[in-house]
Design a protein around this motif. Structure first.
Motif, PDB file in Angstrom:
ATOM      1  N   TYR A 117     -16.161 -25.904 -50.458  1.00 51.87           N
ATOM      2  CA  TYR A 117     -16.310 -25.759 -49.008  1.00 51.87           C
ATOM      3  C   TYR A 117     -16.916 -24.388 -48.726  1.00 51.87           C
ATOM      4  N   THR A 120     -18.294 -28.769 -45.015  1.00 52.24           N
ATOM      5  CA  THR A 120     -17.200 -29.383 -45.765  1.00 52.24           C
ATOM      6  C   THR A 120     -17.647 -29.646 -47.199  1.00 52.24           C
ATOM      7  N   GLU A 173     -11.615 -27.639 -51.279  1.00 51.36           N
ATOM      8  CA  GLU A 173     -11.987 -28.167 -49.968  1.00 51.36           C
ATOM      9  C   GLU A 173     -11.478 -27.318 -48.812  1.00 51.36           C
ATOM     10  N   LYS A 174     -10.677 -26.268 -49.125  1.00 54.93           N
ATOM     11  CA  LYS A 174     -10.183 -25.384 -48.070  1.00 54.93           C
ATOM     12  C   LYS A 174      -9.698 -24.080 -48.698  1.00 54.93           C
ATOM     13  N   THR A 187      -6.857 -22.409 -42.571  1.00 54.03           N
ATOM     14  CA  THR A 187      -7.706 -23.528 -42.211  1.00 54.03           C
ATOM     15  C   THR A 187      -9.149 -23.046 -42.152  1.00 54.03           C
ATOM     16  N   ARG A 188     -10.063 -23.978 -42.185  1.00 52.64           N
ATOM     17  CA  ARG A 188     -11.482 -23.643 -42.104  1.00 52.64           C
ATOM     18  C   ARG A 188     -12.111 -24.477 -41.004  1.00 52.64           C
ATOM     19  N   GLU A 189     -12.720 -23.806 -40.026  1.00 49.56           N
ATOM     20  CA  GLU A 189     -13.398 -24.491 -38.925  1.00 49.56           C
ATOM     21  C   GLU A 189     -14.901 -24.303 -39.067  1.00 49.56           C
ATOM     22  N   ASP A 247     -11.941 -16.675 -47.105  1.00 49.18           N
ATOM     23  CA  ASP A 247     -10.629 -16.798 -47.741  1.00 49.18           C
ATOM     24  C   ASP A 247     -10.220 -15.417 -48.235  1.00 49.18           C
TER      25      ASP A 247
END
Length: 313
Positions: free
Chosen positions: A39, A43, A70-71, A76-78, A173
């Motif tokens: 990601y 996505t 994936e994250k 969270t990832r927007e 991250d």
């Protein structure tokens, strides 16, 4: 040369990741054994599919592509579509070819490669450091795996590009970035201090728009979108920065940048989240990170455009 090490490229494709992929896949001095797509700019099914499309269009199906995280580790990832579009490539929406790929299959591939090649392996990251943090967390505490890491991440003495402090990859991250930067691995940080000195301009795009190949069409549309976003948000630059390609360039030829040794960390709370700064807790210890502060931009861009222009024709 260091460039003849076995190499893994970790991307989050992304327009500048696409540029880095074209550069890496076309370069005779980079021995790529695999590509990992996590990601980041979109996505993970999209970044993985984008990566596979580029590998296929470049005729390099011999290089395996692995799906990454994936994250982030704990956030969270927007996605807002800025700079890269919602699909990562300027809203071209290429077909989904993620197939049976599973998130985090990249972790085992990277760990096995470290165990197999050790000092003869280099890993190049041009996206969030989530995969690398998960890899390092799998080694016993206090163990520093022997491999070389080159990361497009951070900003030492220049403002961020994801707020005033954070560089986008480090900030995506920050907990993972902190783990990697504090791990003690042999790391070269290729951050905004040098990547903003390397540019892709409208004139470069017009050259690619004149080529009639699938890869040239896809890359031109992605870069056209990217340049328009840069003109809107970073009008002080005469184009868009070659962030991720420069990390690939440094992995091939470390002499492209001048570095200073420093132990680094990442701020994980407050307004400065994502800020890459000196780790004062380790100021008396031998530095393990080389922070790039100067770049031979002309020499890099000559090599980058030489390889990519030839590959797109």
């Amino acid at each position: 040369m260091e460039s003849r090490k076995k190499s893994i490229l970790c991307v989050d494709t992304g327009v500048d990741d696409a540029l880095a992929l074209c550069y890496a896949l076309s370069h005779e001095d980079l021995d790529l054994i695999g590509i990992c797509a996590s990601y980041g700019m979109a996505t993970v099914p999209k970044t993985y599919s984008n990566t596979k499309h580029i590998v296929n269009m470049m005729g390099r199906e011999d290089i395996p592509v692995y799906m990454g995280s994936e994250k982030p580790l704990s956030r969270t990832r927007e996605y807002n579509g800025m700079f890269h579009g919602m699909d990562g490539l300027g809203n071209q929406n290429l077909p989904d070819i993620s197939g049976d790929a599973q998130p985090e299959e990249s972790i085992e591939f990277i760990i096995n490669s470290i165990k197999q090649y050790g000092d003869d392996l280099q890993i190049i990251t041009t996206g969030p450091m989530t995969d690398m943090a998960k890899v390092l967390m799998r080694f016993p505490e206090g163990t520093v795996p022997t491999f070389t890491l080159v990361s497009m991440a951070g900003a030492a003495i220049t403002p961020g590009n994801s707020g005033p402090y954070g560089e986008a990859n480090a900030k995506a991250d920050p907990e993972a970035s902190k783990i990697v930067l504090e791990s003690g691995v042999n790391l070269t940080m290729v951050g905004l201090d040098v990547t903003r000195k390397t540019l892709l301009t409208k004139e470069n795009l017009e050259v690619w728009q004149g080529y009639d190949t699938p890869m040239a069409h896809v890359l031109s549309k992605a870069v056209e979108f990217y340049l328009a976003e840069y003109k809107k948000y970073h009008p002080y630059l005469a184009g868009c920065a070659l962030h991720d390609p420069l990390a690939v360039g440094v992995s091939i030829d470390p002499s492209l940048v001048t570095t200073i040794p420093m132990n680094m960390t990442v701020t994980t709370t407050g307004e400065a989240t994502g800020n890459t700064i000196e780790n004062l807790d380790k100021v008396a210890e031998k530095p393990t990170t080389k922070v790039a502060l100067l770049v031979d931009a002309d020499r890099f861009m000559k090599d980058f455009y030489g390889h990519v222009n030839a590959a797109l024709q």
